[in-house]
Write a protein that holds these residues in place. Structure first.
Motif, PDB file in Angstrom:
ATOM      1  N   SER A  44       0.305  -1.061   0.149  1.00  0.00           N
ATOM      2  CA  SER A  44      -0.150  -0.250   0.089  1.00  0.00           C
ATOM      3  C   SER A  44       1.121   1.587  -0.022  1.00  0.00           C
ATOM      4  CB  SER A  44      -0.629   0.155   1.385  1.00  0.00           C
ATOM      5  OG  SER A  44      -1.843   1.792   1.542  1.00  0.00           O
ATOM      6  N   ARG A  45       1.624   0.723   1.173  1.00  0.00           N
ATOM      7  CA  ARG A  45       2.634   2.553   1.089  1.00  0.00           C
ATOM      8  C   ARG A  45       3.139   2.319  -0.010  1.00  0.00           C
ATOM      9  NH1 ARG A  45       5.274   4.993   4.723  1.00  0.00           N
ATOM     10  NH2 ARG A  45       4.603   3.260   6.886  1.00  0.00           N
ATOM     11  N   ALA A  46       3.694   1.371  -0.985  1.00  0.00           N
ATOM     12  CA  ALA A  46       4.849   2.000  -2.493  1.00  0.00           C
ATOM     13  C   ALA A  46       3.204   2.570  -3.442  1.00  0.00           C
ATOM     14  CB  ALA A  46       4.643   0.348  -3.079  1.00  0.00           C
ATOM     15  N   GLN A  47       2.384   1.899  -3.218  1.00  0.00           N
ATOM     16  CA  GLN A  47       0.930   2.392  -4.632  1.00  0.00           C
ATOM     17  C   GLN A  47      -0.014   2.685  -3.528  1.00  0.00           C
ATOM     18  OE1 GLN A  47       0.501   0.949  -8.229  1.00  0.00           O
ATOM     19  NE2 GLN A  47       2.114  -1.060  -7.427  1.00  0.00           N
ATOM     20  N   PRO A  48       0.112   4.238  -3.221  1.00  0.00           N
ATOM     21  CA  PRO A  48      -0.875   4.615  -2.177  1.00  0.00           C
ATOM     22  C   PRO A  48      -2.353   4.797  -2.245  1.00  0.00           C
ATOM     23  CG  PRO A  48       0.352   6.599  -2.218  1.00  0.00           C
ATOM     24  CD  PRO A  48       1.226   5.155  -3.523  1.00  0.00           C
ATOM     25  N   HIS A  49      -2.388   4.975  -3.935  1.00  0.00           N
ATOM     26  CA  HIS A  49      -3.753   5.415  -4.928  1.00  0.00           C
ATOM     27  C   HIS A  49      -4.612   3.637  -4.319  1.00  0.00           C
ATOM     28  CE1 HIS A  49      -3.486   9.789  -5.024  1.00  0.00           C
ATOM     29  NE2 HIS A  49      -1.810   9.668  -5.464  1.00  0.00           N
ATOM     30  N   ALA A  50      -3.924   2.877  -4.554  1.00  0.00           N
ATOM     31  CA  ALA A  50      -4.551   1.279  -4.794  1.00  0.00           C
ATOM     32  C   ALA A  50      -5.236   0.732  -3.689  1.00  0.00           C
ATOM     33  CB  ALA A  50      -3.164   0.665  -5.220  1.00  0.00           C
ATOM     34  N   LEU A  51      -6.165  -0.473  -3.688  1.00  0.00           N
ATOM     35  CA  LEU A  51      -6.533  -0.727  -3.022  1.00  0.00           C
ATOM     36  C   LEU A  51      -6.181  -2.250  -2.943  1.00  0.00           C
ATOM     37  CD1 LEU A  51      -8.950  -1.557  -0.803  1.00  0.00           C
ATOM     38  CD2 LEU A  51     -10.496  -2.414  -2.974  1.00  0.00           C
ATOM     39  N   VAL A  52      -5.426  -2.214  -1.613  1.00  0.00           N
ATOM     40  CA  VAL A  52      -4.646  -3.211  -1.674  1.00  0.00           C
ATOM     41  C   VAL A  52      -5.403  -4.755  -0.616  1.00  0.00           C
ATOM     42  CG1 VAL A  52      -2.749  -4.348  -0.209  1.00  0.00           C
ATOM     43  CG2 VAL A  52      -2.333  -2.539  -1.864  1.00  0.00           C
ATOM     44  N   THR A  53      -5.942  -6.077  -0.617  1.00  0.00           N
ATOM     45  CA  THR A  53      -6.585  -6.778  -0.702  1.00  0.00           C
ATOM     46  C   THR A  53      -5.499  -8.526  -0.389  1.00  0.00           C
ATOM     47  OG1 THR A  53      -8.644  -8.477  -0.462  1.00  0.00           O
ATOM     48  CG2 THR A  53      -7.447  -7.290  -3.111  1.00  0.00           C
ATOM     49  N   GLY A  54      -6.312  -8.939   0.804  1.00  0.00           N
ATOM     50  CA  GLY A  54      -5.696  -9.866   1.021  1.00  0.00           C
ATOM     51  C   GLY A  54      -6.266 -10.999  -0.094  1.00  0.00           C
ATOM     52  N   ILE A  55      -5.741 -12.055  -0.172  1.00  0.00           N
ATOM     53  CA  ILE A  55      -6.031 -13.597  -1.576  1.00  0.00           C
ATOM     54  C   ILE A  55      -6.170 -14.305  -0.541  1.00  0.00           C
ATOM     55  CG2 ILE A  55      -5.608 -14.945  -3.337  1.00  0.00           C
ATOM     56  CD1 ILE A  55      -5.046 -13.176  -4.827  1.00  0.00           C
ATOM     57  N   PRO A  56      -6.620 -15.124   0.188  1.00  0.00           N
ATOM     58  CA  PRO A  56      -7.056 -16.618   1.110  1.00  0.00           C
ATOM     59  C   PRO A  56      -6.060 -17.314   0.949  1.00  0.00           C
ATOM     60  CG  PRO A  56      -9.379 -15.232   1.546  1.00  0.00           C
ATOM     61  CD  PRO A  56      -8.434 -15.023  -0.281  1.00  0.00           C
ATOM     62  N   VAL A  57      -5.055 -17.940   2.017  1.00  0.00           N
ATOM     63  CA  VAL A  57      -4.604 -19.457   1.486  1.00  0.00           C
ATOM     64  C   VAL A  57      -5.525 -19.752   2.399  1.00  0.00           C
ATOM     65  CG1 VAL A  57      -2.234 -20.655   1.243  1.00  0.00           C
ATOM     66  CG2 VAL A  57      -2.394 -17.916   0.396  1.00  0.00           C
ATOM     67  N   PHE A  58      -6.154 -20.274   2.622  1.00  0.00           N
ATOM     68  CA  PHE A  58      -6.665 -21.698   2.943  1.00  0.00           C
ATOM     69  C   PHE A  58      -6.200 -22.407   3.660  1.00  0.00           C
ATOM     70  CE2 PHE A  58     -10.565 -18.720   0.744  1.00  0.00           C
ATOM     71  CZ  PHE A  58     -10.929 -19.157   1.418  1.00  0.00           C
ATOM     72  N   ASP A  59      -6.776 -23.409   5.160  1.00  0.00           N
ATOM     73  CA  ASP A  59      -6.313 -24.767   5.509  1.00  0.00           C
ATOM     74  C   ASP A  59      -7.000 -25.128   5.657  1.00  0.00           C
ATOM     75  OD1 ASP A  59      -7.604 -23.716   7.425  1.00  0.00           O
ATOM     76  OD2 ASP A  59      -5.647 -23.421   9.013  1.00  0.00           O
ATOM     77  N   ALA A  60      -6.688 -26.591   6.543  1.00  0.00           N
ATOM     78  CA  ALA A  60      -8.140 -27.729   6.246  1.00  0.00           C
ATOM     79  C   ALA A  60      -9.369 -27.006   6.907  1.00  0.00           C
ATOM     80  CB  ALA A  60      -7.570 -28.951   7.109  1.00  0.00           C
ATOM     81  N   SER A  61      -9.006 -26.106   7.950  1.00  0.00           N
ATOM     82  CA  SER A  61     -10.481 -25.635   8.344  1.00  0.00           C
ATOM     83  C   SER A  61     -11.184 -24.568   7.860  1.00  0.00           C
ATOM     84  CB  SER A  61     -10.139 -24.542   9.698  1.00  0.00           C
ATOM     85  OG  SER A  61      -9.555 -23.149   8.930  1.00  0.00           O
ATOM     86  N   VAL A  62     -11.542 -24.881   6.592  1.00  0.00           N
ATOM     87  CA  VAL A  62     -12.150 -23.650   5.826  1.00  0.00           C
ATOM     88  C   VAL A  62     -13.693 -24.340   5.512  1.00  0.00           C
ATOM     89  CG1 VAL A  62     -11.602 -24.721   3.822  1.00  0.00           C
ATOM     90  CG2 VAL A  62     -12.448 -22.258   3.531  1.00  0.00           C
ATOM     91  N   PRO A  63     -14.921 -24.488   5.301  1.00  0.00           N
ATOM     92  CA  PRO A  63     -15.960 -25.613   5.509  1.00  0.00           C
ATOM     93  C   PRO A  63     -16.140 -25.463   4.062  1.00  0.00           C
ATOM     94  CG  PRO A  63     -15.957 -23.244   7.114  1.00  0.00           C
ATOM     95  CD  PRO A  63     -14.988 -23.052   6.357  1.00  0.00           C
TER      96      PRO A  63
END
Length: 264
Positions: free
Chosen positions: A126-145
């Motif tokens: 975000s700091r490198a591109q402050p006008h952008a929306l930065v979002t996580g991409i989930p890396v799920f483990d076995a707990s995800v339904p």
């Protein structure tokens, strides 16, 4: 916060060349069993934090006031009189942050499913591109339904159609960094849902505004004793209605979106 969509202050009046000042916003609704551990894990990062209590009631109030008293130097408690929805809670916290001079807000859920160790990576992007929306991409483990895991792919497909782009790789992760002025400006247009339709809706509308969406992989774990407020029938109907509205909006924007893709 009032029942209208708009939040104050008016984001368009703010100078956009302010120094980069991030904070944290946590929408909270009856996660008193998890919130203390979330706050403890966030403390080492040294960021101010707004917990927005979305009308949780007396059961949660004691835990929140104890946290606010113990961590008064950096945790601010903002309470909504009634349950208004996740989107309303997030944007109410963002308005508080913008009024204090912060430029960006990290949204993170109160139930402990997000890996706070990835916070520096999101902020670096975000700091490198402050006008952008930065979002996580989930890396799920076995707990995800399983039903929720595969259900995400239906949302992925519709978002790609609604944006005519593959830039939004995941629109449902609630671990993200918002550029506050632009986000509040988009919210104040009144077209973004207030509840479970918020995370996807705000991202698509910001993409339509011309905001870049950048993605950072992050581990997501569903706690075994976690509390989910997703209501299968009601919220799926709400999400269906959201996608219908977004498809109509895409139809109006299709020529511009197509031209933008050709230029890229």
């Amino acid at each position: 916060m009032s029942t209208s969509h708009a939040v104050s202050p008016d984001a368009d009046t703010w100078v956009r060349l302010a120094p980069y000042r991030p904070c944290i916003v946590i929408p909270f609704y009856r996660h008193e069993q998890a919130i203390t551990a979330v706050i403890d894990r966030l403390k080492p990062f040294g960021l101010d934090c707004w917990i927005v209590d979305d009308g949780s009631g007396e059961q949660s109030r004691g835990a929140l006031h104890a946290i606010a008293a113990r961590e008064a130097s950096w945790v601010h408690l903002h309470q909504l009189a009634q349950n208004c929805g996740k989107g309303a809670a997030v944007m109410s916290g963002c308005a508080c942050a913008l009024a204090r001079g912060y430029t960006h807000a990290v949204q993170i859920d109160a139930d402990g499913q997000h890996n706070v160790a990835d916070l520096p990576r999101l902020l670096e992007c975000s700091r490198a591109q402050p006008h952008a929306l930065v979002t996580g991409i989930p890396v799920f483990d076995a707990s995800v339904p399983r039903v929720r895991f595969y259900g995400r792919y239906l949302t992925y497909f519709w978002v790609w159609v609604e944006t005519l782009s593959f830039e939004i790789r995941d629109s449902m992760c609630g671990f993200r960094v918002y550029p506050l002025a632009t986000t509040i400006s988009v919210w104040n247009e009144g077209n973004v849902g207030r509840r479970m339709d918020f995370d996807t809706g705000i991202m698509v509308h910001m993409f339509w505004r011309g905001v870049r969406v950048l993605s950072v992989p992050t581990k997501v774990t569903y706690p075994a004793d976690g509390v989910s407020h997703f209501r299968m029938l009601r919220d799926n109907l709400r999400l269906t209605w959201m996608h219908l509205r977004l498809l109509l909006g895409m139809g109006l924007r299709a020529p511009r979106l197509t031209l933008g893709r050709r230029r890229q």
